[in-house]
Design an enzyme around this catalytic site. Structure first.
Site, PDB file in Angstrom:
ATOM      1  N   LYS A 106       0.816  -1.424  -0.104  1.00  0.00           N
ATOM      2  CA  LYS A 106      -0.039   0.083  -0.019  1.00  0.00           C
ATOM      3  C   LYS A 106       0.974   1.216  -0.156  1.00  0.00           C
ATOM      4  O   LYS A 106       2.026   1.075   0.509  1.00  0.00           O
ATOM      5  CB  LYS A 106      -0.886   0.046   1.238  1.00  0.00           C
ATOM      6  CG  LYS A 106      -0.011   0.330   2.660  1.00  0.00           C
ATOM      7  CD  LYS A 106      -1.123   0.771   3.767  1.00  0.00           C
ATOM      8  CE  LYS A 106      -1.625   2.112   3.546  1.00  0.00           C
ATOM      9  NZ  LYS A 106      -0.596   3.268   3.729  1.00  0.00           N
ATOM     10  N   THR A 141       2.046   6.213   5.201  1.00  0.00           N
ATOM     11  CA  THR A 141       2.808   5.062   5.465  1.00  0.00           C
ATOM     12  C   THR A 141       2.550   3.931   4.437  1.00  0.00           C
ATOM     13  O   THR A 141       1.779   4.020   3.786  1.00  0.00           O
ATOM     14  CB  THR A 141       1.867   4.317   6.720  1.00  0.00           C
ATOM     15  OG1 THR A 141       2.175   4.946   7.867  1.00  0.00           O
ATOM     16  CG2 THR A 141       2.238   2.640   7.036  1.00  0.00           C
ATOM     17  N   GLU A 173      -3.132  10.146  -5.765  1.00  0.00           N
ATOM     18  CA  GLU A 173      -4.231  10.689  -5.591  1.00  0.00           C
ATOM     19  C   GLU A 173      -3.996  12.367  -5.052  1.00  0.00           C
ATOM     20  O   GLU A 173      -2.988  12.583  -4.542  1.00  0.00           O
ATOM     21  CB  GLU A 173      -5.025  10.270  -4.340  1.00  0.00           C
ATOM     22  CG  GLU A 173      -5.810   9.089  -4.161  1.00  0.00           C
ATOM     23  CD  GLU A 173      -6.330   8.521  -3.073  1.00  0.00           C
ATOM     24  OE1 GLU A 173      -6.950   9.387  -2.320  1.00  0.00           O
ATOM     25  OE2 GLU A 173      -6.058   7.523  -2.548  1.00  0.00           O
ATOM     26  N   ASN A 204      -5.279  17.389   3.649  1.00  0.00           N
ATOM     27  CA  ASN A 204      -4.522  17.278   4.589  1.00  0.00           C
ATOM     28  C   ASN A 204      -4.881  18.084   5.660  1.00  0.00           C
ATOM     29  O   ASN A 204      -4.232  17.989   6.753  1.00  0.00           O
ATOM     30  CB  ASN A 204      -3.033  17.340   4.194  1.00  0.00           C
ATOM     31  CG  ASN A 204      -2.492  15.783   3.833  1.00  0.00           C
ATOM     32  OD1 ASN A 204      -2.389  14.947   4.568  1.00  0.00           O
ATOM     33  ND2 ASN A 204      -2.351  15.837   2.357  1.00  0.00           N
ATOM     34  N   THR A 262     -10.284  15.781  12.359  1.00  0.00           N
ATOM     35  CA  THR A 262     -11.486  16.378  12.712  1.00  0.00           C
ATOM     36  C   THR A 262     -12.513  16.586  11.691  1.00  0.00           C
ATOM     37  O   THR A 262     -12.237  16.678  10.412  1.00  0.00           O
ATOM     38  CB  THR A 262     -11.050  17.691  13.469  1.00  0.00           C
ATOM     39  OG1 THR A 262     -10.298  18.596  12.490  1.00  0.00           O
ATOM     40  CG2 THR A 262     -10.181  17.774  14.592  1.00  0.00           C
TER      41      THR A 262
END
Lengths: 396, 396
Positions: free
Chosen positions: A175, A186, A268, A391, A396
């Protein structure tokens, strides 16, 4: 689905555990080898490593690993002692259900940092994932989906080769580092092979492969707390050596290379894949330092997003990379156009250069030094307003 | 205009030379000292340094400098031998008009990289700028305006002090590093004093001041080809020494500190000024390394823009800074809220933490280590969609 050749003796599953709180999103994977396998791993260099990274580091290299359990949606990083206990418990849940020891399982996580892992979900999910283990391609497909975060497609690569009389196979999936990388970008990679390899050789081969593949892609230079690449080799009999071991190592690197190109391509948010070729430095390490500095420059990446052939930013980034050179040692080509030759700017048509950046999804920067034989090819993407938006409000 | 105290014996001008092709934009400045002055300089560490940087490096430290000529709009960087000849010619034009030697003048430029300097404009502009030299505050004001690029306000700072019977004055002005920094975020700073200082002492004092001030602000981690801070000391008589020299050094650092805070505050595009305090590392250098790594993290900066209290990104950035520590060595406070204490995440109200980021233009991050007495205060800004837009099409 394309035709995959699978390493023998492994089974896979990927299920919807509801860790991600999305109704149809697979988020929990198990990889299992019936025979104990040699295992090796390469991990993040971040001083703040996630709990699963600590657990894996304790357990590899090894000659007795049976599998890996992986969750996506929660990184189990910066979670203190509880996080360590939770990661250990994940391996225990898989091992108990499969009748092996907890320390014969490895564990990975990816997702938000600093939140406790909801263990009730793992207690129910891991045995359920073990129940679904399957040796066919559908099982691998499910596992490859379950580890994704912001990736838009799965990344799978496989190689088969004949070593004397023996047919062996290497199967990997990974991934990203999807280019907007809100999940700390990650990178997780898993390579399974039915070859018989000594754990020490396996560790050396994996480290070398990662150095030339996964370590040559960059999004925004933020090294994740969770980056992990693991390899399992479950073959029996005499371990590979000599020429055969070298052929095997080459095939492992090819699998890692295909997976890392897959990660860089699945960008993306990004509008461009940027290939940075650096040649002619004293060493390969110097070439990589220059390439990574350019790949991490927000000014270079925004210029490419805006189709602005502002090549001074590229030369300037090379200049602060830490590699020692004089301006006359450097030339720069952007796509087909030589812009800067041995320290001198060349006249160029800004409209044509801008059109090259605007009209191509994949763009090439080539820096040629006159210092030696060092070289590196590095992959990155542009920096877009979409990256900032995505980002800016992740947790939140 | 606020009340400035000016160092004696200097005159200034800033004119519209049309280098920038904007009708009313001042873009060419001259600083002149009638008496030859001791001079020192601190320059970019980029291997690719602009032509004016090379010229200045040849000429300081010195005891016979008469002035500085500065243009904004063109960096004269990556311009090869022609750029070097052009920078020398700029000093010659000023020196000829003022009756001194070319090597008694210094030169700075800021702007787009890789474009030849339009010398016809300099040939006409520099003598004209010399004609306008003025020792009053209006002259200083014009010069401070002429060096700006994306800055929105001028930055001027001044200090006077009594050293025994002698009243001395230190006057400085600077340009940013305005936070969107399309002009390579070049930082230029000029400090003038009527004290008498040995050139070697002046060099040491300036280097030390810059290390604690201008080197503690960061925009996107891209080190400019043109960064330059110069100091001129034109006092006669016995050079300062001992206690007096130390008092003088402190005052120079105060001037540099005020100018650098001015640069960090003038954050076009940016919505937040971010103050990063790092304490408790083994050395000050370690604290600065941690602070700068956080200041350069696109993930941290987008989170602050989005008022997202995603503190894991801050801890993670500390983790890959290269400074050796264990998670239990680190605690993190964001504004009034302790989020992470010696390796353990603390429960917090995400809405309150988000409101802190949303409602304050200046936000504080404090990282406390348990390793020693090292400390650093660092200034940066957030990364906004406006930054991307403004940087995406700068040259075209």
């Amino acid at each position: 689905m394309e035709e995959w050749q699978l390493a023998q003796g492994f089974s896979y599953s990927g299920i919807v555990s509801k860790l991600r709180n999305e109704p149809n999103r697979r988020d929990l994977a198990v990889i299992y080898s019936k025979s104990p396998a040699a295992a090796a791993g390469v991990f993040t260099q971040n001083r703040v490593a996630a709990a699963p990274v600590h657990i894996c580091r304790e357990r590899v290299p090894s000659s007795k690993i049976h599998g890996i359990v992986i969750c996506s949606g929660n990184a189990n990083a910066c979670t203190g002692d509880q996080g360590m206990a939770d990661a250990r418990r994940m391996t225990e849940l898989a091992a108990n259900k499969l009748g092996c020891q907890p320390d014969q399982f490895l564990v990975c996580s990816t997702g938000v940092i600093g939140r406790p892992l909801p263990m009730a979900i793992m207690e129910a999910g891991i045995p359920s994932a073990v129940d679904r283990l399957s040796a066919d391609k559908a099982g691998l497909n499910d596992a490859a989906h379950a580890i994704l975060t912001t990736d838009t497609v799965i990344k799978v690569a496989t190689r088969k080769l004949m070593l004397g009389q023996d047919r062996i196979c290497i199967t990997g999936f990974a991934k990203g580092a999807a280019m907007i990388g809100p999940n700390m970008a990650t990178m997780l990679g898993f390579v399974m092979t039915d070859a018989s390899v000594d754990p020490k050789d396996l560790q050396m081969i994996l480290r070398n492969s990662v150095e030339h593949t996964f370590n040559c892609i960059s999004v925004e230079g933020h090294t994740s707390t969770n980056d992990t690449v693991l390899i399992l080799a479950n073959g029996r009999g005499e371990p590979l050596s000599g020429e055969r071991l070298q052929q095997f190592a080459m095939a492992v690197q090819e699998v890692c290379s295909e997976l890392s190109r897959g990660i860089a391509s699945d960008a993306e948010g990004a509008k461009h894949l940027v290939i940075i070729d650096v040649v002619g430095t004293r060493t390969d390490a110097e070439a990589k330092t220059v390439a990574k500095t350019i790949a991490d420059s927000a000014l270079v990446k925004t210029a490419i997003f805006g189709a602005d052939p502002n090549w001074g930013r590229v030369v300037s980034a090379a200049g602060y990379s830490g590699v020692i050179f004089e301006e006359k040692d450097l030339s720069l080509t952007m796509g087909p156009t030589l812009l800067y030759e041995r320290g001198r700017p060349l006249p160029f048509d800004a409209k044509i250069a801008s059109a090259y950046l605007r009209d191509n999804r994949t763009v090439h920067l080539k820096l040629t030094f006159t210092l030696g034989e060092g070289k590196c090819t590095f992959y990155t993407c542009d920096l877009t307003d979409e990256y900032v938006r995505l980002n800016a409000d992740y947790t939140t």
